[in-house]
Design an enzyme around this catalytic site. Structure first.
Site, PDB file in Angstrom:
ATOM      1  N   ASP A  43       9.028  -4.206  -0.535  1.00  0.00           N
ATOM      2  CA  ASP A  43       9.280  -5.587  -0.087  1.00  0.00           C
ATOM      3  C   ASP A  43       8.094  -6.483  -0.463  1.00  0.00           C
ATOM      4  O   ASP A  43       8.153  -7.704  -0.290  1.00  0.00           O
ATOM      5  CB  ASP A  43       9.612  -5.653   1.408  1.00  0.00           C
ATOM      6  N   ASP A  82      12.806  -0.284  -0.266  1.00  0.00           N
ATOM      7  CA  ASP A  82      12.097  -0.664   0.960  1.00  0.00           C
ATOM      8  C   ASP A  82      13.028  -1.484   1.845  1.00  0.00           C
ATOM      9  O   ASP A  82      13.646  -2.456   1.389  1.00  0.00           O
ATOM     10  CB  ASP A  82      10.879  -1.522   0.553  1.00  0.00           C
ATOM     11  N   LYS A 111      12.553   3.345   2.636  1.00  0.00           N
ATOM     12  CA  LYS A 111      11.294   3.379   3.397  1.00  0.00           C
ATOM     13  C   LYS A 111      11.399   2.384   4.540  1.00  0.00           C
ATOM     14  O   LYS A 111      11.918   1.278   4.353  1.00  0.00           O
ATOM     15  CB  LYS A 111      10.110   3.018   2.502  1.00  0.00           C
ATOM     16  N   GLU A 113       9.043   0.781   8.005  1.00  0.00           N
ATOM     17  CA  GLU A 113       7.732   0.708   8.654  1.00  0.00           C
ATOM     18  C   GLU A 113       7.882   1.081  10.136  1.00  0.00           C
ATOM     19  O   GLU A 113       8.926   0.831  10.736  1.00  0.00           O
ATOM     20  CB  GLU A 113       7.167  -0.721   8.527  1.00  0.00           C
ATOM     21  N   GLU A 180      -1.029   3.328   5.260  1.00  0.00           N
ATOM     22  CA  GLU A 180      -1.667   2.166   4.634  1.00  0.00           C
ATOM     23  C   GLU A 180      -2.924   1.715   5.381  1.00  0.00           C
ATOM     24  O   GLU A 180      -2.917   1.567   6.603  1.00  0.00           O
ATOM     25  CB  GLU A 180      -0.643   1.009   4.548  1.00  0.00           C
TER      26      GLU A 180
HETATM   27  O1  KIV Z   1       6.158  -3.085  -0.300  1.00  0.00           O
HETATM   28  C1  KIV Z   1       5.243  -2.375  -0.738  1.00  0.00           C
HETATM   29  O2  KIV Z   1       4.736  -2.585  -1.837  1.00  0.00           O
HETATM   30  C2  KIV Z   1       4.763  -1.282   0.097  1.00  0.00           C
HETATM   31  C3  KIV Z   1       3.622  -0.467  -0.409  1.00  0.00           C
HETATM   32  C4  KIV Z   1       2.368  -1.206  -0.157  1.00  0.00           C
HETATM   33  C5  KIV Z   1       3.583   0.874   0.197  1.00  0.00           C
HETATM   34  O3  KIV Z   1       5.273  -1.075   1.154  1.00  0.00           O
END
Ligand code: KIV
Length: 270
Positions: A43, A82, A111, A113, A180
């Protein structure tokens, strides 16, 4: 051979995992040729491609378009989509449905968070057949709540919470965890305590793998985070190339005869 979620899990303790972001057909094709194991349609696209001030305004529509474009490159690497802010936190149903849409556009995993509080959503997604990557430490979608883009895991209580979060995510069924901007010793301890690979960004070298944002690696970002490494100065290469083009157009040098063609004698050549 195509990299699968199982291949990524098997790399823990055997081989470091190299991951990077990409956002469209062309960048996905190129980073795949370079031999990465995982390509994340992050994202971060909101900031580095769309010029947004944070990842909060990024929508499912934007992510689906970028995932679809990246998937057309048919990468050998595992393609992870994401989940944007508010696409998975509102309810377990939303999480499963939106993650499913990512898979329909060509992502091979998603993914999200968050730590232990996301465990039920992770379980439901995995039950539905959706591989999930966790993301703890600095979680940019929560930057307002955590007081900015700050280092994580510096204080003991926060370090312990991160370790617990990682264990809960592992129990819920994630196949890997992004860590992170977290203290290197804490990321190393998490790496020891969980059986799934840890993929770090700004969290030291003692993890199972690394991920960086493509624009930081290429030297295209306006603001490069302190933990990123610039491997090229593409900004300069692009400005130099386009400046040469502008100069040649102004001087009448481009296009020349070699870039032109003629009719079959209808007009007389000058
Ligand atoms: O969106 C992204 O680029 C991320 C990475 C920093 C892991 O979540």
């Amino acid at each position: 051979m195509k990299v699968t979620v199982r291949d990524i899990v098997k790399k823990k303790g055997a081989e470091k995992i190299a991951a990077i972001t990409a956002y469209d057909y062309t960048t996905t094709r190129l980073v795949d040729q370079a031999g990465v194991d995982i390509i994340l349609v992050g994202d971060s696209v909101g900031m580095v491609v769309h010029g947004l001030p944070s990842t909060i305004p990024v929508t499912m529509e934007m992510m689906l378009l970028h995932v679809e474009s990246a998937a057309r490159a048919r990468p050998r690497a595992l393609l992870v989509g994401d989940m944007p802010f508010l696409s998975y936190e509102t309810s377990i149903e939303d999480a499963v449905y939106n993650a499913g849409l990512m898979l329909k556009k060509g992502a091979e995993a998603v993914k999200i968070e968050g730590g232990g509080e996301m465990a039920d959503a992770v379980k439901a997604m995995v039950r539905a057949g959706i591989p999930v990557m966790g993301h703890i430490g600095l979680t940019p979608q929560r930057y307002l709540l955590i007081g900015g883009y700050k280092r994580r895991g510096v204080k003991a209580a926060e370090a312990e919470k991160l370790i617990d979060d990682a264990k809960e995510l592992e129990k819920a069924g994630v196949f890997s965890i992004v860590i992170e901007f977290t203290a290197a010793d804490v990321a190393a301890e998490i790496t020891k305590q969980v059986s799934v690979p840890t993929i770090c960004i700004g969290s030291g070298w003692m993890c199972d793998g690394q991920i960086l944002v493509l624009h930081d690696v290429l030297g295209l970002s306006e603001n490069t985070p302190p933990f990123a490494k610039k491997y090229s100065d593409l900004k300069k290469i692009i400005v130099d190339a386009v400046s040469s083009y502008v100069r040649e157009v102004k001087q009448g040098v481009f296009p020349g005869r070699e870039h032109s063609f003629f009719s079959e004698g209808y007009f007389k050549e000058g």
